[in-house]
Design a protein around this motif. Structure first.
Motif, PDB file in Angstrom:
ATOM      1  N   GLU A 128      35.617 -23.067 114.553  1.00 41.46           N
ATOM      2  CA  GLU A 128      36.932 -23.547 114.119  1.00 41.46           C
ATOM      3  C   GLU A 128      37.321 -24.729 114.980  1.00 41.46           C
ATOM      4  O   GLU A 128      37.163 -24.650 116.212  1.00 41.46           O
ATOM      5  N   PRO A 129      37.755 -25.795 114.422  1.00 36.90           N
ATOM      6  CA  PRO A 129      38.118 -26.036 113.010  1.00 36.90           C
ATOM      7  C   PRO A 129      37.008 -26.712 112.223  1.00 36.90           C
ATOM      8  O   PRO A 129      37.291 -27.541 111.356  1.00 36.90           O
ATOM      9  N   HIS A 130      35.759 -26.354 112.522  1.00 36.27           N
ATOM     10  CA  HIS A 130      34.637 -27.012 111.847  1.00 36.27           C
ATOM     11  C   HIS A 130      34.684 -26.827 110.334  1.00 36.27           C
ATOM     12  O   HIS A 130      35.169 -25.815 109.846  1.00 36.27           O
ATOM     13  N   ILE A 131      34.156 -27.828 109.644  1.00 40.84           N
ATOM     14  CA  ILE A 131      33.923 -27.672 108.206  1.00 40.84           C
ATOM     15  C   ILE A 131      32.445 -27.961 107.919  1.00 40.84           C
ATOM     16  O   ILE A 131      31.747 -28.559 108.733  1.00 40.84           O
ATOM     17  N   GLY A 136      32.711 -32.809 104.204  1.00 41.24           N
ATOM     18  CA  GLY A 136      33.260 -34.002 104.856  1.00 41.24           C
ATOM     19  C   GLY A 136      32.643 -35.280 104.298  1.00 41.24           C
ATOM     20  O   GLY A 136      33.349 -36.289 104.103  1.00 41.24           O
ATOM     21  N   LEU A 137      31.365 -35.235 104.032  1.00 43.55           N
ATOM     22  CA  LEU A 137      30.693 -36.433 103.496  1.00 43.55           C
ATOM     23  C   LEU A 137      31.194 -36.762 102.093  1.00 43.55           C
ATOM     24  O   LEU A 137      31.398 -37.929 101.743  1.00 43.55           O
ATOM     25  N   VAL A 138      31.413 -35.725 101.289  1.00 47.76           N
ATOM     26  CA  VAL A 138      31.953 -35.963  99.949  1.00 47.76           C
ATOM     27  C   VAL A 138      33.322 -36.628 100.056  1.00 47.76           C
ATOM     28  O   VAL A 138      33.653 -37.544  99.294  1.00 47.76           O
ATOM     29  N   ALA A 139      34.094 -36.205 101.056  1.00 54.00           N
ATOM     30  CA  ALA A 139      35.427 -36.779 101.252  1.00 54.00           C
ATOM     31  C   ALA A 139      35.379 -38.164 101.896  1.00 54.00           C
ATOM     32  O   ALA A 139      36.408 -38.821 102.049  1.00 54.00           O
ATOM     33  N   GLY A 140      34.199 -38.591 102.304  1.00 61.59           N
ATOM     34  CA  GLY A 140      34.082 -39.924 102.893  1.00 61.59           C
ATOM     35  C   GLY A 140      34.381 -39.981 104.381  1.00 61.59           C
ATOM     36  O   GLY A 140      34.712 -41.041 104.920  1.00 61.59           O
ATOM     37  N   MET A 252      27.821 -27.685 110.533  1.00 60.03           N
ATOM     38  CA  MET A 252      29.288 -27.660 110.565  1.00 60.03           C
ATOM     39  C   MET A 252      29.746 -28.680 111.595  1.00 60.03           C
ATOM     40  O   MET A 252      29.143 -28.838 112.647  1.00 60.03           O
ATOM     41  N   VAL A 253      30.817 -29.370 111.258  1.00 59.06           N
ATOM     42  CA  VAL A 253      31.236 -30.498 112.097  1.00 59.06           C
ATOM     43  C   VAL A 253      32.743 -30.549 112.299  1.00 59.06           C
ATOM     44  O   VAL A 253      33.519 -30.004 111.514  1.00 59.06           O
ATOM     45  N   THR A 254      33.105 -31.194 113.395  1.00 58.70           N
ATOM     46  CA  THR A 254      34.454 -31.726 113.574  1.00 58.70           C
ATOM     47  C   THR A 254      34.238 -33.206 113.924  1.00 58.70           C
ATOM     48  O   THR A 254      33.105 -33.678 113.955  1.00 58.70           O
ATOM     49  N   VAL A 260      24.678 -26.477 114.168  1.00 65.21           N
ATOM     50  CA  VAL A 260      23.667 -26.173 113.149  1.00 65.21           C
ATOM     51  C   VAL A 260      23.674 -24.672 112.905  1.00 65.21           C
ATOM     52  O   VAL A 260      23.599 -23.884 113.856  1.00 65.21           O
ATOM     53  N   ILE A 261      23.780 -24.275 111.649  1.00 65.92           N
ATOM     54  CA  ILE A 261      23.843 -22.847 111.323  1.00 65.92           C
ATOM     55  C   ILE A 261      22.702 -22.472 110.369  1.00 65.92           C
ATOM     56  O   ILE A 261      21.938 -23.326 109.931  1.00 65.92           O
ATOM     57  N   ASP A 262      22.609 -21.193 110.084  1.00 64.13           N
ATOM     58  CA  ASP A 262      21.787 -20.661 108.979  1.00 64.13           C
ATOM     59  C   ASP A 262      20.285 -20.928 109.050  1.00 64.13           C
ATOM     60  O   ASP A 262      19.668 -21.328 108.052  1.00 64.13           O
ATOM     61  N   PRO A 263      19.645 -20.628 110.181  1.00 66.92           N
ATOM     62  CA  PRO A 263      18.196 -20.886 110.245  1.00 66.92           C
ATOM     63  C   PRO A 263      17.346 -19.739 109.707  1.00 66.92           C
ATOM     64  O   PRO A 263      16.295 -19.431 110.260  1.00 66.92           O
TER      65      PRO A 263
END
Lengths: 436, 436
Positions: A128-131, A136-140, A252-254, A260-263
Motif C-alpha cells: 500500500e498504496p501500490h497499484i 498505471g501505464l494505461v492511465a499514462g 506493483m508500483v508507486t 515484483v509479485i506472483d512468481p
C-alpha cells in the motif's frame, strides 16, 4: 516468518480446503505475527477478495494496525474453472521463488509472513498504496524508478542463480527443486509458444479487424519455425531461476517504489524470457497508448518515457549483470583461472560481451512471443482491452503484431535495443489497411 | 531382475561395505537367478577382480553354467585413492541409465541381473568373448559392426530422452532424477574442461617433447574461451540423457557385437558430448596408429577403416536421428500441428537440418576437448600409452593436439564430417618440430 506453525496444533490445517472469509479470519487470528500486524480484535478485520489474476484467490485483510495480503491457490485455473485443473504445488514454488528473490533483491518483493503448504497459502505484507503497474501505464503514469528497480531485480535474481555465480552442483540442485513446477511451465508452452499460431478454441482477437492477421499468423511458417525454436529454448535452457511471468500485471508500483509479485511460474529457464516479458509489456503499453488518447499527442510525454524506459531496461540490466559477473563471477562457468593477466581479462570480457549479445537476441525473440500471445491467444491485457473503440484497439494491436513478427522472424535486424525502439516508433506511425 | 531382494531377510545387506571374495561368493549365492546362471556349488565359482577403470571394483565370477560381472562402487576414486572421495550414489545413476538404455537400445547394453543400492552394486551378464574396444583398436582390429551399432545406441538413447520425443513434464522429471549425479559431472568439468588448460598437479604429458605445446595450451586464450563455452554447454544444456563417458574403453566388442558399458556419468546433458566422445576416441585411434606400426604402412587398412568409421558414425547417426524425429517426433518441441501440409513439412525439415548442423558443431568441439584431456590431463589412454618409444608417442600426441586445437577454436572450418577426416589425414602427415 512462521511456516505451517499451527499444523501440529490443529491437524485440520493440513487438509486443503478453499478458505472463505470466516474461516480465513479464524486462521489468521491463530498466527501471532499476523494477528499483531493486523491489530485489534479479529472480528474487526475487514476481508475482501480482490484476485483479478487468472489463477488464484487473493484476499486483502485490514485491521486497526495494518494489513496483509493472502494468496491461496485453487486446484484449477480460476479464469477457466474446474475443467482446467492445476496443481496446488504452485504455491510451494511461489514461496521458494519469493524466498530466493527476497534474499537477492531485498525490498523489491513482498515480505512473506506465513506459508502453509497444505493450504497452498501465502500471507504477505500488504503493498500500500501500490497499484498494479499495468493500470498505471494505461492511465499514462510515468514511473521514474521503474527501470532502475526492475533491472536490479533482474540482474541479481538471474545472475546469482546462474552458472556464472554458483557451482554446477548447486545449480543442478536448484533445477531439481523447481522441476516439479512443470504444470505451470506447460501453460506457458501452450498459451505462449503454441496456441496463438494454430486454431485453438481459447484463442480470441479483436474481430473482424484482426481476422486476416490472425489467419496469416496461423499460416506463417517462418513464424512457426521461430516460435518453435523459442519454445525449445524455453523448455531446455535452465540458465537461471526465472520469475516466469514478469509482465506489468506482476509488478506493483508507486511513484517511488517497485515490487515484483506472483512468481508462481518460477523455474530454471532462459533469462531472456523474463527480460522479454518486461520489454514486451512496455512495448504494448507504448503501442496501446494512442488508443487511450483523448486528443492527438496528449500522451506524447508518456510515450517518450516508455521508449526511454525500454532502452534503460536493457542497457541498465546489461551493465548491472556484467558488473556482477566481473566482481562476483565465482561460479563454475568461465573459471577466472583460465583468463589470467591483462590479456586474459580482455578475452574474458569479449566472452561476456558475446554472452550478452546472445542474451539480447533471446530477449528480442521472447519479447515478440509475449506480445503475440496477448493479442491472438487466450489471455489478453487491459493495455488493449480498455481501448473502448474496437477499431482503435485493433489498430494498436495490429501495429504490435507487425512489430512482434519482425522481432521474431528477423532477429538480425534488431542488434541493439535502439533498433527495437526505432522499430516501435515506426510501428506507431504505421496504418493497417483497415484503418486507411 | 531382482533388486535388493535379500535386504529384508538379511539387514546386513543394507550397510555398505567393500565386498571381498568370500563375502561376494556368499552374497551371490543368496540371489537365486544369479546362482542358477552361475551353476554348481558356490564354492566352485571362480572370482577375480579385473577392474582396470579409474573408479570401481569389477569382479568376473564364473561357475559351471555361466558367468556374471559384478561392479561395486568404492567411496573414492580408485585411480587416486581415499584422498578423493566420490559418492556411492553413482551406482544408482548407473543402474537408472542402464535401464533406460536397455529399453531403448536392447542388445547394446549388458542385461542387469541384480542391483543393490546400499552396496552400490550391480550384477550384470558377463560379456564373453567381448574385449574392451580400445584394446582391439590398439591391436589394429577392424570392427565392421561398430558404426551401425553405436549410431543406433546414440540415436535411440538420445532422441527418446529429448524434447523431440517426450513431454516437457517428463523431461523435467528425468533431469531431476539425475541431478544428484553432480559429483560425477564435476569430475568431467574439472578434468576435461578446466585442468588441461591450467597448471594442475595431476596433469601430465609426454616429456620433454610436449612441454612446449602443454605450455602453449595453458596460455592460449582463444582455446580457453572455446573450452569455457563448451564447459558452460556441458553444465547447462540438458538436451538428453547422455552416457557421459562414451569413450572406447566404455565399449566392449566382438567381430559381430557391440556393447556399451559403464554409464555412471549419465545425466541430462548435451548430445554432442556423447557423439564427440566416440569421434574423439576414433580420431585418437587413427593418429596413434602410426606409433604401433612395426613397418611403415603396415596399418594402412586399419587407418582407412577408422576414418571411414568416423564418417559413418556421424552420417549414420544423423540419418537415424532424423528418421526418428520424422516418424516419432511426438515430444513437446516443434509440435507437428504448427507445420501442416507440404509447405509445413518442408519448413520443419529445414529446422531439423539446422538442428543437426548445430549438433555437429557441438560434436566437433566436444570431440576436441576429449582429445586434449587425454594427452595433457590426468587420465590418459592406451592408444598412446602403449606406444613404447616416448618420442614416437609424442609425435602421435602432437598431431592429435594440433587437430584438436583447430577443431575447438576454428569450428567454422569443420562444417562436415568430411572436413574432420580430411584434417585428420593432414595431421597424420604433419611432423612436429621435434620430429624433424
Amino acid at each position: 516468518m512462521s511456516s505451517q506453525r499451527r499444523s501440529s496444533a490443529d491437524p485440520r490445517q493440513d487438509e486443503y480446503r478453499i478458505l472463505h472469509e470466516a474461516d480465513l479470519r479464524d486462521y489468521l487470528a491463530g498466527i501471532p505475527e499476523v494477528a499483531v500486524r493486523l491489530g485489534g480484535a479479529p472480528a474487526s478485520w475487514s476481508i475482501s477478495e480482490v484476485g483479478d489474476g487468472n489463477l488464484n484467490l487473493v484476499f486483502i485483510v485490514k485491521g486497526g494496525a495494518g494489513g496483509v495480503a493472502v494468496k491461496q491457490a485453487l486446484p484449477y485455473v480460476r479464469l477457466v474453472g474446474e475443467s482446467w485443473p492445476l496443481p496446488l504445488s504452485r504455491s510451494h514454488y511461489e514461496y521458494l521463488a519469493l524466498t530466493h528473490q527476497a534474499r537477492l533483491a531485498p525490498g523489491l518483493v513482498p515480505a512473506v509472513l506465513h506459508h502453509n503448504e497444505a493450504l497452498a497459502l501465502v500471507v504477505m505484507e500488504l503493498l500500500e498504496p501500490h497499484i498494479i503497474m499495468r493500470k498505471g501505464l494505461v492511465a499514462g503514469t510515468l514511473y521514474p524508478r521503474f527501470a532502475g528497480d526492475i533491472t536490479t531485480f533482474l540482474a541479481r535474481t538471474l545472475f546469482f542463480s546462474s552458472d556464472l555465480a554458483v557451482t554446477a552442483a548447486h545449480k543442478k540442485e536448484g533445477i531439481a527443486a523447481f522441476a516439479g513446477n512443470h504444470a505451470l511451465c506447460k501453460i506457458t508452452e501452450d498459451l505462449i509458444f503454441t496456441d496463438p499460431y494454430r486454431v485453438a478454441e481459447q484463442n480470441h482477437w479483436t474481430e473482424p479487424w484482426l481476422d486476416a492477421t490472425a489467419a496469416a499468423f496461423r499460416e506463417d511458417l517462418d513464424l512457426h519455425a521461430a516460435i518453435s525454436r523459442l519454445k525449445l529454448k524455453f523448455m531446455a535452457s535452465p540458465e537461471a531461476l526465472i520469475h516466469g511471468d514478469l509482465h506489468t500485471g506482476s509488478i506493483m508500483v508507486t511513484d517511488s517504489a517497485t515490487m515484483v509479485i506472483d512468481p508462481e511460474f518460477a523455474f530454471y529457464g532462459p533469462m531472456g524470457f523474463d527480460l522479454g516479458a518486461v520489454i514486451a509489456n512496455l512495448l504494448m503499453a507504448y503501442l496501446a497508448s494512442a488508443g487511450h488518447e483523448r486528443s492527438p499527442g496528449e500522451r506524447r510525454l508518456f510515450e517518450a518515457w516508455v521508449l526511454e524506459t525500454i532502452e534503460d531496461v536493457w542497457t541498465e540490466f546489461a551493465s548491472e549483470f556484467l558488473e556482477l559477473w566481473r566482481t562476483e563471477g565465482h561460479g563454475d562457468a568461465y573459471p577466472r583461472t583460465l583468463f589470467p593477466g591483462e590479456a586474459g581479462a580482455a578475452h574474458l570480457e569479449a566472452e561476456r560481451q558475446a554472452y550478452m549479445a546472445r542474451l539480447f537476441r533471446d530477449t528480442v525473440g521472447f519479447s515478440a512471443a509475449k506480445i503475440i500471445r496477448r493479442i491472438l491467444g487466450l489471455a489478453h491485457n487491459i493495455d488493449f482491452e480498455l481501448i473502448e473503440d474496437p477499431k482503435r484497439r485493433a489498430i494498436s494491436e495490429a501495429r504490435s503484431l507487425r512489430l512482434a513478427r519482425a522481432m521474431m522472424v528477423d532477429a538480425a535486424s534488431f542488434p541493439t535495443i535502439g533498433a527495437v525502439t526505432k522499430a516501435a516508433r515506426e510501428a506507431r506511425d504505421w496504418q493497417p489497411d483497415f484503418a486507411k
